[in-house]
Design an enzyme around this catalytic site. Structure first.
Site, mmCIF file in Angstrom:
data_model
loop_
_atom_site.group_PDB
_atom_site.id
_atom_site.type_symbol
_atom_site.label_atom_id
_atom_site.label_comp_id
_atom_site.label_asym_id
_atom_site.label_seq_id
_atom_site.Cartn_x
_atom_site.Cartn_y
_atom_site.Cartn_z
ATOM 1 N N VAL A 109 0.824 -1.215 0.000
ATOM 2 C CA VAL A 109 0.000 0.000 0.000
ATOM 3 C C VAL A 109 0.864 1.274 0.000
ATOM 4 O O VAL A 109 1.953 1.289 0.588
ATOM 5 C CB VAL A 109 -0.986 -0.031 1.202
ATOM 6 C CG1 VAL A 109 -0.250 0.216 2.519
ATOM 7 C CG2 VAL A 109 -2.115 0.966 1.016
ATOM 8 N N HIS A 110 0.410 2.292 -0.703
ATOM 9 C CA HIS A 110 1.145 3.557 -0.752
ATOM 10 C C HIS A 110 0.192 4.687 -1.105
ATOM 11 O O HIS A 110 -0.824 4.474 -1.757
ATOM 12 C CB HIS A 110 2.293 3.472 -1.767
ATOM 13 C CG HIS A 110 1.870 2.995 -3.125
ATOM 14 N ND1 HIS A 110 1.655 1.658 -3.412
ATOM 15 C CD2 HIS A 110 1.584 3.667 -4.262
ATOM 16 C CE1 HIS A 110 1.270 1.537 -4.663
ATOM 17 N NE2 HIS A 110 1.214 2.742 -5.215
ATOM 18 N N VAL A 111 0.564 5.883 -0.672
ATOM 19 C CA VAL A 111 -0.245 7.069 -0.928
ATOM 20 C C VAL A 111 0.417 7.872 -2.041
ATOM 21 O O VAL A 111 1.614 8.157 -1.976
ATOM 22 C CB VAL A 111 -0.346 7.954 0.341
ATOM 23 C CG1 VAL A 111 -1.168 9.216 0.059
ATOM 24 C CG2 VAL A 111 -0.953 7.166 1.497
#
Ligand SMILES: [Zn+2]
Length: 152
Positions: A109-111
Site C-alpha cells: 500500500v502507498h499514498v
C-alpha cells in the site's frame, strides 16, 4: 503434456528499494520510523511523490496506528514541501487499492501525492512523447531533497 510452472514473482519494488541502500538513486527523499517518501519513477505529473509504510501489506486496514499516523503525517509534510518547491495550485492525494483500481504496486500500500497546476492535464501525453522523465526526475529530486533533509 505441457506443464506451465508459474514463475516466482520478482518481488515487491517498494521492499526492494528500501532494502537496496541506494536511496538517492531510487528517489527516496525521506525515511521515517514507520514510513518513507519517494519520487514516483512513473509520474502522473511533475513532483509526483509516494508515501509508503515499510510494512509489506496490501491495504491501509492492515497497518497499525503508528504506521497510519506516520503515513498521513509524511503525506502532509510532502504536500507542504511540494508547495514550497513548485508552488502547485492543488493536489491529488490518494491510494489505489487493488489492481483493478489502478494500483501499479498492488501488494504494498502507498499514498500518491500529485501536485496539480491549472491546465496540466496534457502532462502524460507530452511526457510520453518527449521521454524527458529521467532528467526531470533528477531535477525534481534535487529540488526536493534539501527540503526533506531538514525534516525531522
Ligand atoms: Zn513491499
Amino acid at each position: 503434456m505441457s506443464y506451465i510452472v508459474e514463475e516466482r514473482p520478482e518481488g515487491c519494488v517498494l521492499c526492494k528499494i528500501t532494502a537496496a541502500g541506494e536511496d538517492r538513486r531510487n528517489g527516496i527523499l525521506h525515511r521515517g520510523r514507520k514510513a518513507f517518501v519517494l519520487l514516483n519513477a512513473y509520474p502522473y505529473n511533475n513532483g509526483h511523490l509516494m508515501v509508503a509504510p515499510y510494512s509489506h501489506v496490501d491495504c491501509i486496514s492492515r497497518l497499525d496506528r503508528e504506521e497510519i499516523f506516520e503515513l498521513m503525517e509524511l503525506t502532509g509534510k510532502s504536500v507542504e514541501r511540494l508547495r514550497r518547491a513548485f508552488h502547485p495550485q492543488g493536489f491529488n492525494v490518494g491510494m489505489n487499492i487493488g489492481e483493478v483500481a489502478g494500483a501499479g504496486i498492488a501488494d504494498h500500500v502507498h499514498v500518491h501525492v500529485v501536485p496539480r497546476w491549472l491546465g496540466d492535464t496534457n502532462f502524460m501525453t507530452s511526457v510520453a512523447e518527449t521521454r524527458v522523465i529521467p532528467q526531470m526526475i533528477e531535477d525534481t529530486f534535487a529540488a526536493l531533497a534539501p527540503l526533506f533533509l531538514e525534516m525531522k
